[in-house]
Design a protein around this motif. Sequence first.
Motif, short mmCIF file in Angstrom:
data_model
loop_
_atom_site.label_atom_id
_atom_site.label_comp_id
_atom_site.label_asym_id
_atom_site.label_seq_id
_atom_site.Cartn_x
_atom_site.Cartn_y
_atom_site.Cartn_z
N LEU A 379 36.58 42.79 38.08
CA LEU A 379 35.52 43.23 37.14
C LEU A 379 35.55 42.27 35.95
O LEU A 379 34.21 41.73 35.55
N VAL A 380 36.67 41.86 35.49
CA VAL A 380 36.69 40.72 34.18
C VAL A 380 36.01 39.57 34.61
O VAL A 380 35.29 38.81 33.73
N ALA A 381 36.45 39.04 35.85
CA ALA A 381 35.83 37.82 36.38
C ALA A 381 34.36 37.99 36.33
O ALA A 381 33.53 36.97 36.16
N PHE A 386 28.98 36.72 33.94
CA PHE A 386 27.70 37.30 33.57
C PHE A 386 27.54 36.73 32.09
O PHE A 386 26.29 36.26 31.74
N ALA A 387 28.61 36.57 31.31
CA ALA A 387 28.42 36.45 29.88
C ALA A 387 28.27 34.67 29.76
O ALA A 387 27.21 34.47 28.87
N ARG A 388 28.68 33.99 30.46
CA ARG A 388 28.19 32.58 30.60
C ARG A 388 27.01 32.43 31.02
O ARG A 388 26.13 31.52 30.34
N ASP A 394 26.89 30.18 23.45
CA ASP A 394 27.76 30.96 22.67
C ASP A 394 29.15 30.54 23.15
O ASP A 394 29.55 30.37 23.96
N ARG A 395 30.20 30.92 22.03
CA ARG A 395 31.72 30.77 22.28
C ARG A 395 32.13 31.89 23.25
O ARG A 395 31.62 33.16 22.91
N GLU A 396 32.79 31.52 24.10
CA GLU A 396 33.21 32.71 25.15
C GLU A 396 34.12 33.63 24.68
O GLU A 396 34.85 33.40 23.86
N LEU A 431 30.41 54.57 23.96
CA LEU A 431 29.58 54.26 22.55
C LEU A 431 29.95 53.05 22.05
O LEU A 431 30.81 52.68 21.65
N SER A 432 28.92 52.03 22.22
CA SER A 432 29.10 50.61 21.71
C SER A 432 27.84 50.08 21.24
O SER A 432 26.78 50.32 21.53
N ALA A 433 28.22 49.09 20.25
CA ALA A 433 27.13 48.52 19.67
C ALA A 433 27.16 46.95 20.10
O ALA A 433 26.38 45.95 19.71
N ASP A 434 27.81 46.67 21.23
CA ASP A 434 27.82 45.50 22.01
C ASP A 434 26.80 45.20 23.02
O ASP A 434 26.70 45.86 24.11
N ARG A 435 25.56 44.44 22.82
CA ARG A 435 24.57 44.26 23.41
C ARG A 435 24.95 43.50 24.93
O ARG A 435 24.36 44.09 25.82
N LEU A 436 25.76 42.76 24.93
CA LEU A 436 26.42 42.01 25.96
C LEU A 436 27.06 43.13 26.92
O LEU A 436 26.61 43.07 28.18
N PHE A 437 27.87 43.77 26.38
CA PHE A 437 28.33 44.83 27.14
C PHE A 437 27.63 45.90 27.66
O PHE A 437 27.31 46.25 29.11
N GLN A 438 26.54 46.25 26.98
CA GLN A 438 25.61 47.15 27.46
C GLN A 438 24.69 46.70 28.50
O GLN A 438 24.46 47.15 29.59
N ARG A 439 24.09 45.38 28.25
CA ARG A 439 23.41 44.56 29.65
C ARG A 439 24.32 44.50 30.72
O ARG A 439 23.80 44.83 32.02
#
Length: 718
Positions: A379-381, A386-388, A394-396, A431-439
């Motif tokens: 899942l981390v992979a 997805f983040a890239r 942005d910095r990874e 509960l998170s304020a991280d938009r990348l995590f939410q997406r």
Amino acid sequence: MVTAPRFSRKFRRLCHVAALAGTDRLQTVLDGLLPVVMVYDDRPWRSADDWAEAIEELFGLRLAEADLVGAQERAINAGVLVYNSFAKTYTLSSSARAATLERIEAGETLEREAQESWLTELSENLANVTSNSLWDCLLRYAGRMLLQHGAAAIELFAGRDSDSDASDDAPSAILKQAIQDAQLEASLFSDIAVAIATFFDGRSAVRTRYVVELADSMFSLFALGVDTDTRSVLVSNLPALTIFVDTNVIFGVVGAHQAPSAAAAADLFNIIRDNSLPFKLYYHEKTLNELDRTISGIGDRLKRRRWTPAISRVLLNIPHAISSIEVKFHELNSTTPTSPDIFLSRYSSLPGLLAEYGLVIYRDPTSGSEGEVNRRASLVAEYKAFARAERPKDREKPYSALDHDISIWVAGLAKRTSTNKGPLFSGSLILSADRLFQRFDREVLAPEYAERRNLVVFPHSLMQALRPFTTSTQDFDQTFMATFASADFRGIGSGMEEAVTSVAAYLATYADLPEATATKLLSNSLLMSKVHGLNEKSDEFRHAVDDALVQENEALTRERDAIQSELQGAREQSGQTVAQLEEQTRHSVARVAELEARLAQVDATAQETERMLRTDLQRQRDELDKLSRDRDASIRRRRWYSAVVGVAAIIVSSIILGYVRPPHWLATHQNRLGLVVSTDVCLASGVVAVADRRALKVALTVFAAALCALLTIISRIL
């Protein structure tokens, strides 16, 4: 209007909460309250706390900090609030002030005209009653009717509900109580009833507009909070829920929580604790490790230099340049000089600090198993790819951060239950304020692994879901009666017709059900609709969900402009700017470096001088030792010589005087031997005294003694 079966006040109030749930009434009221209190109060306006205090003093309403932070942000964006860089406060723009005063004046004029038009139509039987008493009675009656019946009161004002007279909250009962509270004679009931019916008969356009404003005021107050009974109904229908709290949310809450997401999280924790909601708040063990690392890094930054109160005050003008914990430090240091070590001691035991917010550590029993490790790695992979794709520039994220997010997601998934009722009924949330995590949760994890049921929600979104559990005051009814007819508050909101229609629709929908069943169904529907259905393209999402990354750019732009204005104003006002402070710092650093170089040079010179002095001292000591040895050798030689010479003198003197040629008188003298010995001693002492000055005193003493002996003997001879 459908009124059967006769629903209780609790259910009717619940219908009003549901009718307002999908509207922007709350934001409208909050946006209108800020300029009203600023018109009447000249205090310095800096943060949401200032508006909260003023609103409570003026209207008796207790509002959530997150709501006021959001209202402040909207007012700044709309130009209603203007930042004063000299005083570091916000002021009300001239146009907003003029519009607010105009609205308040229009409300007062409408009330005065409605009162005058009504009083001219009153019966002669009320001629002896003062107009103020009659108006007070009317407002008490209208307020109690709106409070008890809500939207249905509009129908009851017109006398279209003949079946309502059987209950204690019937219009007649409420009117009797209003007459008593206004201190009017009970015998005037019939005349006052006719007079009040005249006010609500709809024949006067002015009075009709006034009644519409009263109804709008009612819905505005219902939007701000609910009474204790309605809140207890909703609490009783809440399911158990496990909430995993992400690092960014905790970090904001234990810091200054100035951002809307942090303020919403702080209010959320307070609501859960104060209302004993069946929610369990957890933070993952990896979240604790991440918090420790983050705070340790902040501590290292704070300890690198000495922070004066002046520098802290400058940094507080650019809060987005530092973390919320650093903001908290500089807020404290700007007023009370505080060392970083003392400040950071509050974070020395994070579990104890987080327990104050109701958070408990969660230790995953499966985190170390081989299968779970492989699953997380996979899942981390996916997360990394997805983040890239989402943010190629942005910095990874580091692997530890990706692994942390996946770990709490897996833990949250394990607590999920099979239900389609919505997030509050799902068994667990993150509960998170991280938009990348939410997406990533919404677009990848939920569709593939969680049956399309999202786990990650924003604090503000969950806060909206729990909005009915907040209350505007300890005594909602009393605050309602004191506020609903005020010209300051009455004209803030609008849209009464739509709200009345929605309430009527809810009552009609559940009309054929027992109230207990209707209450449970409506409560579940209300709680489900709050979080469920928010999507990224909707206006509700953009306004209700705190998108930290998007707002950050806007906030930084505003802060940049504010900083430039602040620097310019500071130059004109005090001559001290950030640049000057930095220049002074550079001069101080250069001066310190110069002094350190000089000190090093002095140290080197001192060491060289000390070495030379030690060498010279050693040389002198060696010379003194040599001189001492030479002197001692010379003394020994002289003593040896004097001893030899003295002995030789004694021998020669003894031979000459005793045996070779002694004088006749000596040869025949009876003390011959004493004379010879005395003469020899005197001679030897004189020789020694001449040869060795150190023995001079001893030699002279012996010489004197021998001479005395010789003279004694000679005196006897003579």
